[in-house]
Enzyme design. Sequence first.
Site, PDB file in Angstrom:
ATOM      1  N   HIS A  16      51.993  41.241  48.849  1.00 39.77           N
ATOM      2  CA  HIS A  16      53.033  42.252  49.098  1.00 39.77           C
ATOM      3  C   HIS A  16      53.009  43.296  47.971  1.00 39.77           C
ATOM      4  O   HIS A  16      52.546  43.029  46.843  1.00 39.77           O
ATOM      5  CB  HIS A  16      54.411  41.588  49.152  1.00 39.77           C
ATOM      6  CG  HIS A  16      54.801  40.861  47.907  1.00 39.77           C
ATOM      7  ND1 HIS A  16      55.287  41.516  46.788  1.00 39.77           N
ATOM      8  CD2 HIS A  16      54.747  39.562  47.577  1.00 39.77           C
ATOM      9  CE1 HIS A  16      55.516  40.639  45.846  1.00 39.77           C
ATOM     10  NE2 HIS A  16      55.189  39.439  46.283  1.00 39.77           N
ATOM     11  N   ARG A  67      59.528  40.797  51.674  1.00 37.20           N
ATOM     12  CA  ARG A  67      58.548  41.598  50.924  1.00 37.20           C
ATOM     13  C   ARG A  67      57.146  41.498  51.549  1.00 37.20           C
ATOM     14  O   ARG A  67      56.406  42.487  51.578  1.00 37.20           O
ATOM     15  CB  ARG A  67      58.532  41.238  49.453  1.00 37.20           C
ATOM     16  CG  ARG A  67      58.266  39.783  49.098  1.00 37.20           C
ATOM     17  CD  ARG A  67      58.599  39.557  47.624  1.00 37.20           C
ATOM     18  NE  ARG A  67      58.216  38.278  47.068  1.00 37.20           N
ATOM     19  CZ  ARG A  67      58.992  37.182  47.057  1.00 37.20           C
ATOM     20  NH1 ARG A  67      60.180  37.214  47.647  1.00 37.20           N
ATOM     21  NH2 ARG A  67      58.581  36.053  46.491  1.00 37.20           N
ATOM     22  N   GLU A  94      55.876  32.467  48.980  1.00 35.56           N
ATOM     23  CA  GLU A  94      55.554  32.370  47.556  1.00 35.56           C
ATOM     24  C   GLU A  94      55.858  30.938  47.100  1.00 35.56           C
ATOM     25  O   GLU A  94      56.650  30.228  47.739  1.00 35.56           O
ATOM     26  CB  GLU A  94      56.426  33.377  46.788  1.00 35.56           C
ATOM     27  CG  GLU A  94      56.259  33.363  45.271  1.00 35.56           C
ATOM     28  CD  GLU A  94      54.826  33.588  44.832  1.00 35.56           C
ATOM     29  OE1 GLU A  94      54.498  34.721  44.461  1.00 35.56           O
ATOM     30  OE2 GLU A  94      54.038  32.619  44.878  1.00 35.56           O
ATOM     31  N   HIS A 188      51.826  36.222  49.158  1.00 36.37           N
ATOM     32  CA  HIS A 188      52.401  36.315  47.809  1.00 36.37           C
ATOM     33  C   HIS A 188      51.386  35.916  46.737  1.00 36.37           C
ATOM     34  O   HIS A 188      50.356  35.301  47.044  1.00 36.37           O
ATOM     35  CB  HIS A 188      53.627  35.386  47.737  1.00 36.37           C
ATOM     36  CG  HIS A 188      54.648  35.696  48.780  1.00 36.37           C
ATOM     37  ND1 HIS A 188      55.739  36.494  48.565  1.00 36.37           N
ATOM     38  CD2 HIS A 188      54.698  35.337  50.092  1.00 36.37           C
ATOM     39  CE1 HIS A 188      56.434  36.606  49.677  1.00 36.37           C
ATOM     40  NE2 HIS A 188      55.832  35.929  50.628  1.00 36.37           N
TER      41      HIS A 188
HETATM   42  O1  LIG Z   1      57.607  34.746  42.493  1.00 35.06           O
HETATM   43  C1  LIG Z   1      57.426  35.552  41.582  1.00 35.06           C
HETATM   44  O2  LIG Z   1      58.067  35.660  40.531  1.00 35.06           O
HETATM   45  C2  LIG Z   1      56.252  36.497  41.697  1.00 35.06           C
HETATM   46  O3  LIG Z   1      56.080  36.944  42.962  1.00 35.06           O
HETATM   47  C3  LIG Z   1      55.027  35.766  41.224  1.00 35.06           C
HETATM   48  O4  LIG Z   1      55.284  35.567  39.918  1.00 35.06           O
HETATM   49  P1  LIG Z   1      54.147  35.062  38.941  1.00 35.06           P
HETATM   50  O5  LIG Z   1      53.024  36.075  39.017  1.00 35.06           O
HETATM   51  O6  LIG Z   1      54.864  35.023  37.623  1.00 35.06           O
HETATM   52  O7  LIG Z   1      53.724  33.697  39.443  1.00 35.06           O
END
Ligand SMILES: O=C(O)[C@H](O)COP(=O)(O)O
Length: 252
Positions: A16, A67, A94, A188
Site C-alpha cells: 500500500h 490502506r 499486515e 502490506h
Molecule cells: O504495521 C506497520 O507499522 C507498518 O505497516 C509496517 O511497519 P514495519 O515496517 O515497522 O514492520
Amino acid sequence: MAATPSEDRTLVLLRHGESDWNAKNLFTGWVDVDLTDKGRAEAAAGGRLLRESGLLPDVVHTSLLRRAITTAALSLDAADRHWIPVRRTWRLNERHYGALQGKDKKQTLAEYGEEQFMLWRRSFDTPPPEIDLDDEFSQAHDPRYADLGDEMPRTECLADVIARLMPWWEGDAAADLQSGRVVLVAAHGNSLRAIVKHLDGIGDDEIAGLNIPTGQPLVYRLGDDLRPLGPGEYLDPEAAAAAAAAVANQGR
Ligand SMILES: O=C(O)[C@H](O)COP(=O)(O)O
C-alpha cells in the site's frame, strides 16, 4: 482456461501507499488507517507503471484493511483495470503488532533499545507483547474478524504471518496463478515480506534485512510449480531501493 504447462505465471506484489500512521511513524498492524495524499499518489503511480509495462492484472487480492483496498482501487484505476475481480482475505493483513499497535517507533527504540526494537520489528520468530483485548487499538470486537475464532491474533511474528498466509497462497492465489491470470496482490510490508521469503527461500536470520517499499510494483515470473523463474524485479528499481532504505530507517 487451462494454462499450457510451460506458460509463465505473473505475480505482482504491491505494498500500500504511505499511510497516515506510516507518516506519523506509528506501529500500525491491524489498525485500519487510511492513506495520506502522498500514499494515494504512490498508488496511482504504481498503476501507471503497470500500464506502461504492459502488466495488466486479471484479478486482485487484497487484505481487509483500507490502506491496501484503496491502493488496489487507485492503482487499478490508473491501469484502466478497475473492473477486474477482487478477492479479499484477512490472511493478507499486515502482521499484527500486538501491544506495539499505536506506539511511536522512535519512542519504542529509545525505550527498549536497538536489539529489542529490531527483534520485535524484523526478527522471524519473536512477536511483540500481546495486545490487551480492551486496548483502544485491539481488533477483538471488529466484525470483519468475527469468524476467525482461535485464529484471531493478539500479536504476530513473521513466522505466524507465514503460517496464516500459506493457506491463501496454496488456495486462491495458486488457483488464479495456475489459470494463467496476472495476479496483483495489494498488501502490506510484512505480509509481502512473508511472500517474498517463501518465493526467494530467504533464511530465517537473513529475512531481517528485507524491507518492502510503499507503492512500488514487484514482479515475479513463476513456473507451473509456482516457483520463481528468476528474482523478483521492481518496475522502478532505483525508486524502490531508495524507498526500502527509508523503511529500514523508520524510528531512527
Ligand atoms: O504495521 C506497520 O507499522 C507498518 O505497516 C509496517 O511497519 P514495519 O515496517 O515497522 O514492520
